[in-house]
Scaffold this active site. Structure first.
Site, PDB file in Angstrom:
ATOM      1  N   LYS A   1       0.758  -1.126   0.065  1.00 20.18           N
ATOM      2  CA  LYS A   1       0.134  -0.052   0.013  1.00 20.18           C
ATOM      3  C   LYS A   1       0.964   1.093  -0.117  1.00 20.18           C
ATOM      4  CE  LYS A   1      -2.103  -0.653   3.905  1.00 20.18           C
ATOM      5  NZ  LYS A   1      -1.790  -2.169   4.357  1.00 20.18           N
TER       6      LYS A   1
ATOM      7  N   ARG B   1      -9.635   0.979   8.667  1.00 21.47           N
ATOM      8  CA  ARG B   1      -9.255  -0.340   8.798  1.00 21.47           C
ATOM      9  C   ARG B   1     -10.136  -1.009   9.635  1.00 21.47           C
ATOM     10  NH1 ARG B   1      -3.297   0.697   8.718  1.00 21.47           N
ATOM     11  NH2 ARG B   1      -2.070  -1.253   9.448  1.00 21.47           N
TER      12      ARG B   1
ATOM     13  N   ARG C   1      11.917  -5.962   5.401  1.00 24.51           N
ATOM     14  CA  ARG C   1      11.739  -4.621   4.936  1.00 24.51           C
ATOM     15  C   ARG C   1      12.491  -3.581   5.865  1.00 24.51           C
ATOM     16  NH1 ARG C   1       5.478  -2.859   4.389  1.00 24.51           N
ATOM     17  NH2 ARG C   1       5.354  -2.769   6.608  1.00 24.51           N
TER      18      ARG C   1
ATOM     19  N   ARG D   1      11.466  -1.438  11.256  1.00 22.36           N
ATOM     20  CA  ARG D   1      10.394  -0.877  12.240  1.00 22.36           C
ATOM     21  C   ARG D   1      10.168  -2.026  13.237  1.00 22.36           C
ATOM     22  NH1 ARG D   1       5.716   0.918   8.093  1.00 22.36           N
ATOM     23  NH2 ARG D   1       4.698  -0.627   9.727  1.00 22.36           N
TER      24      ARG D   1
ATOM     25  N   ARG E   1      -0.177  -8.756  13.395  1.00 29.62           N
ATOM     26  CA  ARG E   1      -0.848  -7.496  12.451  1.00 29.62           C
ATOM     27  C   ARG E   1      -1.584  -8.314  11.354  1.00 29.62           C
ATOM     28  NH1 ARG E   1       4.005  -4.056  10.286  1.00 29.62           N
ATOM     29  NH2 ARG E   1       2.243  -2.645   9.289  1.00 29.62           N
TER      30      ARG E   1
END
Ligand code: AMP
Length: 241
Positions: free
Chosen positions: A22, A97, A135, A168, A179
């Site tokens: 996204k 969300r 990531r 992160r 998540r």
């Protein structure tokens, strides 16, 4: 030319699980359409970095990969959308969300004459886990990298400003799985909500191809839904920023 110069402003809702791309696709859309990206995750992380009261209140939930309260994100988005740079439309990245967030957003948009285009990035669960744990983000300029699909030129260093890249907290594997669980339980059902409210919905398979190829399909799909958008592609430079 930007969205909504002579027509209704459009809210593009980037919809998909964590790690579906996204953020990356939102940046491509920004380059293409010249309207701002509103990432609730970035706004919340910014509060944490600045050590605001909001930042202190949400730190525990964010680190655990849990969603923060609907009231808080609804308020952040409501205020942000009213700013002048949003008058021609926005790209919503990571919002709404939950059904409660969608129920706050849709009447807000419709009340001011906007319409929404929901771009659903569909990805395979295992691909998402490997993407997210690989990531890296630049703590200074926010550029995103991935060990598998978009490595920096020098390992661990941002191509743009030379800062040391960071993982992160919420991209650690246990948190990633939490998540994804939250996404399945609370966010995925929103697709039905959007269908029922008549939002324009664009389904895109975002599993395997390179981000640029996924964006091409988004662009073609969006042009079929919103007439009069610019034809030109972002430059190669823009695509990587
Ligand atoms: P993201 O960068 O969009 O993956 O968001 C990172 C984290 O910020 C999430 O795991 C949540 O803790 C929080 N967050 C971001 N957007 C929302 C939202 N719309 N509703 C609730 N929590 C959110």
């Amino acid at each position: 030319m930007a969205v909504g110069e002579a027509r209704q402003p459009v809210a593009f809702v980037m919809f998909g699980s964590p790690g579906s791309g996204k953020g990356t696709q939102s940046k491509f859309l920004v380059q293409w359409l010249g309207i701002p990206q509103i990432s609730t995750g970035d706004m919340l992380r910014d509060h944490m970095r600045r050590g605001t009261q909001i930042g202190r209140d949400i730190a525990g939930l964010m680190r655990a990969g849990s969603l923060v309260s609907d009231d808080l994100v609804n308020e952040l988005v409501r205020i942000r959308i009213a700013e002048p740079d949003c008058s021609r439309g926005v790209i919503l990245d990571g919002y709404p969300r939950t059904p409660e967030q969608a129920e706050a957003l849709v009447p807000l948009l419709n009340g001011v004459g906007w319409f929404e285009v929901v771009i659903h990035l569909a990805v395979d669960y295992n691909i998402v886990v490997s993407r997210m744990t690989g990531r890296r983000a630049c703590p200074q300029c926010g550029t995103l990298y991935n060990a598998l699909t978009r490595p920096p030129l020098r390992e661990g260093i941002c191509d743009v400003d030379g800062a040391v890249l960071a993982v992160r907290d919420d991209d650690r594997e246990d948190v990633v799985r939490q998540r994804l669980d939250q996404y399945e339980a609370r966010t995925r059902p929103l697709i039905d909500y959007f269908r029922n409210t008549g939002a324009r919905l664009l389904e895109v398979d975002a599993s395997r191809e390179r981000p640029e190829a996924v964006f091409e399909r988004i662009r073609a799909g969006v042009m079929g839904i919103v007439p009069g958008l610019p034809d030109g592609l972002p430059t190669a430079q823009g695509m990587n920023s």
